[in-house]
Design an enzyme around this catalytic site. Structure first.
Site, PDB file in Angstrom:
ATOM      1  N   CYS A   2       0.861  -1.173   0.000  1.00 23.43           N
ATOM      2  CA  CYS A   2       0.000   0.000   0.000  1.00 23.43           C
ATOM      3  C   CYS A   2       0.904   1.232   0.000  1.00 23.43           C
ATOM      4  O   CYS A   2       2.104   1.132   0.212  1.00 23.43           O
ATOM      5  CB  CYS A   2      -0.855   0.024   1.254  1.00 23.43           C
ATOM      6  N   LYS A 579       3.183  -2.965  -7.449  1.00 23.63           N
ATOM      7  CA  LYS A 579       4.569  -2.743  -7.860  1.00 23.63           C
ATOM      8  C   LYS A 579       5.560  -3.550  -7.018  1.00 23.63           C
ATOM      9  O   LYS A 579       6.477  -4.138  -7.557  1.00 23.63           O
ATOM     10  CB  LYS A 579       4.879  -1.240  -7.772  1.00 23.63           C
TER      11      LYS A 579
HETATM   12  O1  M6R Z   1      11.109  -5.068  -6.476  1.00 24.38           O
HETATM   13  P1  M6R Z   1      11.599  -6.412  -6.926  1.00 24.38           P
HETATM   14  O2  M6R Z   1      12.558  -6.314  -8.050  1.00 24.38           O
HETATM   15  O3  M6R Z   1      12.160  -7.226  -5.809  1.00 24.38           O
HETATM   16  O4  M6R Z   1      10.299  -7.136  -7.452  1.00 24.38           O
HETATM   17  C1  M6R Z   1      10.295  -8.477  -7.846  1.00 24.38           C
HETATM   18  C2  M6R Z   1       9.066  -8.810  -8.648  1.00 24.38           C
HETATM   19  O5  M6R Z   1       7.917  -8.695  -7.869  1.00 24.38           O
HETATM   20  C3  M6R Z   1       8.942  -7.893  -9.875  1.00 24.38           C
HETATM   21  O6  M6R Z   1      10.067  -7.978 -10.678  1.00 24.38           O
HETATM   22  C4  M6R Z   1       7.697  -8.263 -10.718  1.00 24.38           C
HETATM   23  O7  M6R Z   1       7.858  -9.521 -11.283  1.00 24.38           O
HETATM   24  C5  M6R Z   1       7.485  -7.173 -11.770  1.00 24.38           C
HETATM   25  N1  M6R Z   1       6.115  -6.767 -11.799  1.00 24.38           N
HETATM   26  C6  M6R Z   1       7.924  -7.560 -13.124  1.00 24.38           C
HETATM   27  O8  M6R Z   1       7.666  -6.617 -14.111  1.00 24.38           O
END
Ligand code: M6R
Length: 584
Positions: A2, A579
């Protein structure tokens, strides 16, 4: 996850927080809510829907107050319902709480609050009632928040507005919370860009920090008895970094930013890469940990390290537990994360508390940056679109640099960075852009698309498939071109489309596999430096040198973006996603 933003000071909080919460919408967009301090008590407005819709519905812009909290929610505990939107209040309507995180022991805590009236299905609501309970037993608000913090399990950051207090009280654990120090008042927020137009002076809070935010100042104490740094940092970020500017979406803005970012790497100071390479060189084994897109960076890094004679393995955060009996203290870990708050990674950290850790992380001040020995900020700037783009390519460049520096190939790496920029210069020419448009036009009506490649082309295929899934809702599956014949070939017909990545080192073998697809009627969209007979459509990607994957990746990002637009989807806010994934 959030988003929370709060202000306490001498100015009117509402315009600041309206701007800030719109900026934080990338963190969750199921529902919006706010608690506004007023002479007649706390005004709560909340509803499901996008931030602007709820703001307009309740005309939040017409309110005025020096102290308020705004919240945007991504549902974790309890469905998308108005009652579940934050802030939560107590029975007596004395306090309001906005929360980001998970309270693992909410059920037992709720049971202990038998006489309190709960109106939501959320774990968060136990906070307002726990604080109320302590106030009713004679605690002051600070002690009540402190004792509540000590009772809850899990990672939770929250901000409390008490109508009987001049202050806002906040605590941080796990989920991000930063303090912004402005001229006439102060901010608490989930990120810096949300208030950077008003101040670039920040304190990156640590787990256990409790902030008492007054109208004129603040105090910070650590409830976990940690000796932490509360120095004020000046961030080098301007408001334009956090805005779309002339672009229609953050996703396209962030894709395009990569051109300048790759160029600026040519003059970067790679001091921390050199230090990381030293660690890696002397490691028994190098593990690279990531999730989602960042796991694809981990796969690429592990491959490049192995090719350079360094033993390595890529592991998804949640899977590290299965390695617990083989991890040795001489192993080095490279932790990759855009947000620095992904729960699957944070939860794996205790397993490697004794190991040296290198963090390739975008969000400065985030939880993971505090847990690593060498922090390599990839400096991608705020990434607001849910689909990761620029942070993927930049972190992939950084893992490759570490591997090459460790193998004594620094000069070759720097030369290849220059080659990358020559290729970037020729990347988005009109013929390539129109080829991407044509491919997107074809893909938009499909239900399934394969992404094929070998070696690092396969890793880019994994990433390309993930991007397409996220922003176009089309089932996309990456398969190693060599593996296709071991089963998936059975799916091929003249209705099948495959996006095939071909580069110099994989050309012969991949083309051989593509012939097998072609022979069964399949259609191939080739992404390569050369057009090949086997391709039905062709997108040129100059992909030479150690960083050739960058141009391939940008093409696949654009393909996903264009497909999303053609399908009428907002690529910045795909359904069901957030995100940063701060849940298990
Ligand atoms: O913030 P992070 O790089 O640790 O996040 C990992 C994944 O949740 C993130 O890469 C997710 O797969 C994205 N939405 C990909 O575009």
């Amino acid at each position: 996850m959030c988003g929370i933003i709060a202000y306490n000071g001498q100015d009117d909080a509402i315009p600041y927080l309206l701007e800030g919460i719109r900026n934080l919408e990338y963190r969750g967009y199921d529902s919006f809510g706010c608690a506004i301090d007023s002479p007649v008590g706390i005004i709560i407005k909340k509803d499901i829907g996008r931030v602007d819709d709820v703001i307009n519905k309740y005309k939040i812009q017409n309110f005025s107050s020096n102290k308020a909290i705004f919240h945007t929610r991504w549902a974790t505990h309890g469905g998308v319902k108005t009652e579940n939107a934050h802030p939560m209040i107590d029975c007596m309507h004395r306090i309001a709480v906005a929360h980001n995180g998970i309270i693992e022991n909410w059920a037992e805590l709720k049971e202990s609050l038998g006489t309190h009236k709960f109106i939501s299905d959320t774990d968060t609501e136990v906070l307002s009632h726990l604080i109320e309970e302590k106030l009713s037993r004679g605690s002051d608000i600070q002690s009540a928040v402190k004792d509540t913090f000590n009772q809850i399990k899990g990672s939770s950051s929250f901000i409390v507005l008490d109508k009987q207090s001049e202050d806002l009280i906040a605590v941080k654990k796990g989920s991000p919370l930063v303090l912004g120090i402005a001229k006439n008042g102060n901010f608490l927020s989930s990120d810096v860009p949300s208030f950077v137009r008003h101040t670039n002076k920040v304190v990156y809070l640590s787990d256990g920090d409790m902030v008492v935010l007054g109208k004129r100042g603040y105090t910070i104490t650590n409830l976990m008895n940690r000796d932490v740094n509360h120095d004020v940092s000046t961030v080098n970020l301007s408001a334009k970094h956090a805005e779309k500017g002339d672009y229609e979406h953050f996703m396209i803005k962030e894709i395009m930013e990569q051109l300048a970012q790759m160029k600026s790497l040519e003059s970067a100071d790679f001091g921390n890469v050199t230090r990381a390479a030293e660690l890696v060189k002397n490691a028994k084994l190098v593990y690279l940990i990531g999730a989602g897109t960042s796991y694809h960076t981990a796969l690429l890094g592990a491959k490049v390290l192995r090719e350079n004679g360094i033993k390595s393995a890529a592991v998804q955060g949640q899977d590290l537990i299965t390695y617990r009996n083989v991890i040795s203290e001489d192993d080095v870990f490279i932790v990759i994360s855009q947000s620095g708050e992904t729960a699957d990674i944070i939860n794996a950290m205790p397993l490697i508390s004794k190991n040296k850790k290198i963090g390739i992380i975008n969000s400065e001040g985030s939880t993971l940056t505090k847990d690593v020995d060498i922090f390599i900020p990839i400096d991608a700037g705020p990434e607001k679109a849910v689909a990761s783009t620029k942070s993927f390519t930049l972190s992939s460049v950084y893992v490759t640099l570490i591997a090459m520096f460790a193998a004594g190939k620094k000069e070759e790496a720097l030369r290849d960075l220059k080659l990358l920029n020559i290729n970037m210069y020729n990347l988005l020419v009109p013929s390539v852009l129109s080829a991407i448009d044509k491919a997107a036009e074809k893909i938009k009506g499909l239900e399934d698309v394969f992404f094929l490649g070998r070696d690092s082309d396969y890793i880019m295929a994994l990433e390309g498939a993930l991007k397409l899934k996220e922003v176009s809702y089309i089932h996309a599956e990456a398969i190693d071109a060599a593996t296709f014949k071991h089963g998936p070939l059975a799916l091929i017909s003249d209705k099948t489309y495959a996006v095939a990545l071909v580069s110099e080192s994989t050309r012969n073998d991949t083309l051989y596999n593509l012939q097998e697809v072609k022979a069964r009627g399949g259609n191939i969209i080739g992404v390569s430096d050369k057009n090949e007979n086997v391709f039905d459509m062709f997108i040129r990607a100059q992909n030479g040198g150690a960083f050739g994957f960058v141009t391939q990746s940008i093409i696949l990002q654009l393909l996903a973006y264009k497909t999303s637009i053609l399908k009428g989807i907002n690529p910045d806010r795909p359904k069901n996603l957030a995100k940063a994934v701060t849940t298990k």
